[in-house]
Design a protein around this motif. Sequence first.
Motif: not given
Length: 387
Positions: A288-311
């Motif tokens: 259960e702790h692993y899965l909570s960290v998995l969500k927190a450590h997921s890069d669903f949005r980023k700045f990459d010479d612009g903005l990228k998101m997976t929503l």
Amino acid sequence: MTTDSFYTSLPKVRSFDSLSAPEAFVPLPPDWHLCCTDIVNSTALIAAGRYKTVNMIGAAVIAAMRNALQGEAFPYIFGGDGAAFAVPPRHRETAQHVLASLRSWTGAEFGVPLRAAMVPLRWIRAEGLDVTIARYAVSDHADFAMFSGGGLAWAESQMKAGAFEVPPDPQAAPPDLSGLSCRWSNTPARNGIILSVVVQPAPGADPRAFARFSSRLLALASELKDNGHPVPATGPKLGFPPAGLALEAQSSRGKTPLILRKLYLLAHSALAGLIFLAKRRAGGFDPEHYLSVLKAHSDFRKFDDGLKMTLDCTADIRDRIRRHLGRAAEAGLVQFGLHEQDAALVTCIVPSPVEDSHVHFVDGAAGGYTQAAANLAAAFGAGKGQA
């Protein structure tokens, strides 16, 4: 800070929203090198249903460098069908070796050609561009680099034109991809749509105006639950046999026969599945702790010479995002591409399942960033400014 300690000494930013401001970024030292990779004709692989393979290869670039640097922090970013990273002078030869090895390995193991380039920062700055970096901390144990300045986009365009190439090395040993995994099943959209968003400032756009635009776009996404994070608190589902087991076997087998590696991973996955199903500790592993960290450590949005998101997006927010982007494109501020699918996928780098240093790369499961970028390129080529 010294050139070699630049990234490890860089302050960590805790608020993603603050990354829309240009002052959140710091220029890379002038003697660093920017490295980038890209799968040749990834759109054809997507059309053939091989996007999990595309993501696996993109993440393999990061896994190989992390292992080559033995866990030393360095700036990297996942792009769906490739990845980019930067290194100081003392790691230049290591990066060159890793890229050469990866190019040979992807061709031999998957039949997938991979481009790779290494660009000195001085060349990028001679073009009037820059590579600036921010270090976004998702927790006390993990962070992701953000890129700005236009230099990465320019380097990628040069790579696709054949400049600054790192040639493949057929004699190189397979790259060390320890920790690279993609066993999770695709995560269905809870709001109906997984929306891949790729936004870049238009040529000559005012950085401050783009920052204000990005803030408003993030505010729109914040109306979604968890800012549109596509990974639920319970984590992705782990089917049996795992969806990505064959890919992981190919990536991690080294010189082991493929069938033996598959059998080992199948047994390992069965045990892991039972632990996740029971939701009980096993040794030092807490599912259960692993899965909570998995969500927190997921890069669903980023700045990459612009903005990228997976929503994970509702139809209403999708429509409002599209209108917001369309108005900005008509004003000459941005170029953008969108792509819709019904699920997201997660590719993981897990050095140790009992430590919290694991990171996870999120993309749309049916084209994702690659297709959104293709839509952007098609629209820009047609002079429309939107997709």
